[in-house]
Design a protein around this motif. Structure first.
Motif: not given
Length: 461
Positions: A2-8, A24-40
């Motif tokens: 399930t989407a955590l957030w849509t772009s809209d 997106v399915t997740g959120v991060t501001f650390d590029s080292r922690e990015v997982e597929p499908g997340e929002l950076f």
């Protein structure tokens, strides 16, 4: 998933403009922690601007980004990435129907947060959200909020501070139904000046309580009445935990076979006998706080007790490493994440209670943010070191000179300047049968010592 957030949704809550449609399915501001499908989120930084890492985030599978300048790839363009993160956190809290528990304190807040999340997870699997790591500041809290799943039933969010007013700002974002203070100790006394000011700063957590909110307060701190007074202005109900006349207290607490504690606890509506896996009296207090919070939100305290029995060691906060050496086994207790006088004394006491060991070694680094009190508070650890029957002490940093002086002639002490020297000093004396406690403020970097010693020990014979 399930989407955590849509772009809209992201564009709407941040006031930004979406480059196109994405989820997106997740959120991060650390590029080292990015997982597929997340929002950076490309946060501005004092050293590196997050926009430098957007391309790398997409390469790791990020589904979208929040940026303050146009980039290649799906994104939402905003004026201010920090403000956008805060807006995302507020929107997540607004849409959530979860019961929110906010946790703060000078000692034990991250450990208690982890234990509480595990306790709630036992009765509501897959429906409990929590802060990860120690994401408890002005960026960590909105990040934790923005990550909260739409269908979460409970959330446990940690709040920290270095100065007055910081928790007040955080708790108004979190808006907890239950606000828990674990303990008051002279952490951050350099900036706040007194233990009373520290209590007042921690008590700010009650300001964000939702209507009918519950305040949970340690009964055994000298600042109890100060916290109660602060809570009365905002809480519908106050619950104390600890000893004496506390609402939630241990009728009996004894060391359990194999470590940990066996506790008979009097709760608000029942009595409960449970075993906790973690060692030390401070963990008895943590467990009582957890049970008080579980009962306050109406979850199953019996299942919570089972979760506390199964709770494993937390990295940097009591994780236990068993290291095979040629002449026997070495126990390494990793308390490297943080330190203040209260937590130092508590973990030293636990070291003294270790059974079946031949020697007790403590590697202690500087406690930070103590200001003018630093010399006295470091020297004040001497009774705890002696009571723990420490056989050899390794101290790191100039601030530890006062403790070295206080212990002069009473046990072998090596004082070194950095973690590399401490590692070498420890490896030169280690042998089978040793129990080693490693503790310091996180900035000292003792996690590196733990990694080196646990990963490849060199022992004397």
């Amino acid at each position: 998933m399930t989407a955590l957030w849509t772009s809209d949704e992201i564009a709407e809550v941040t006031g930004g403009t979406a480059s196109g449609s994405f989820e997106v399915t997740g959120v991060t501001f650390d590029s080292r922690e990015v997982e597929p499908g997340e929002l950076f989120i490309a946060m501005p930084g004092t050293v590196y601007d997050g926009h430098r890492f957007v391309e790398g985030a997409f390469a790791k599978g990020a589904a979208g980004a929040i940026v303050a300048q146009p980039v290649d790839g799906p994104h939402v363009l905003v004026d201010d990435a920090v403000a956008a993160l805060e807006a995302l956190g507020r929107a997540s809290r607004e849409r959530s129907r979860a019961r929110i528990i906010g946790v703060t304190g000078s000692v034990g807040k991250t450990s208690t947060k982890e234990a509480l999340a595990a306790a709630l997870e036992r009765s509501h699997p897959g429906k409990v959200h929590r802060s990860v790591k120690s994401y408890n500041n002005h960026t960590g809290v909105p990040l934790s909020l923005s990550r909260m799943p739409r269908d979460a039933e409970f959330a446990v969010l940690e709040m920290g501070m270095s100065n007055a007013g910081e928790i007040a700002a955080l708790t108004r974002q979190v808006r907890p139904h239950v606000a828990l203070v674990t303990a008051i100790a002279p952490a951050h006394i350099e900036s706040l000046g007194s233990i009373e000011a520290i209590a007042d700063a921690k008590g700010e957590i009650f300001e964000g309580l939702e209507r009918d909110g519950v305040a949970i307060i340690p009964n055994d701190t000298p600042q109890r009445d100060r916290l109660v007074k602060a809570a009365r202005r905002h809480a519908d109900r106050i619950i104390t935990f600890g000893t004496g006349d506390a609402d939630v207290f241990a009728i009996h607490a004894v060391t359990a076979e194999g470590g940990g504690s066996l506790i008979s606890a009097s709760l608000l509506e029942r009595e409960l006998t449970l075993t906790i896996s973690q060692r030390g009296e401070h963990w008895v207090s943590n467990a009582l706080a957890v049970l008080a919070a579980v009962e306050a939100v109406g979850a199953d305290v019996g299942l919570a007790g089972l979760a506390l029995a199964d709770l494993g060691g937390l990295k940097g906060r009591g994780e236990r490493h068993r290291i095979d050496a040629e002449d026997g086994e070495i126990l390494l207790v990793d308390e490297s994440y943080n330190a203040n006088p209260a937590s130092m004394a508590a973990t030293l006491k636990s070291l003294g209670e270790e059974r079946g060991v031949q020697r007790r070694i403590a590697v202690l680094g500087t406690m930070r943010e103590l200001g003018a009190h630093a010399d006295a508070l470091h020297a004040g650890l001497a009774p705890a070191v002696l009571s723990a029957k420490v056989d050899h002490l390794i101290l790191i940093g100039a601030e530890m000179a006062s403790l070295e002086a206080a212990l002069a002639g009473q046990l072998p002490v090596d004082r070194v300047s950095d973690v590399d020297q401490a590692t070498a000093a420890l490896q030169s004396i280690l042998r089978g049968g040793d129990a080693v406690l490693v503790k310091a403020s996180n900035a000292v970097g003792l996690a590196k010592l733990v990694e080196r010693v646990a990963g490849g020990v060199t022992c004397s014979t």
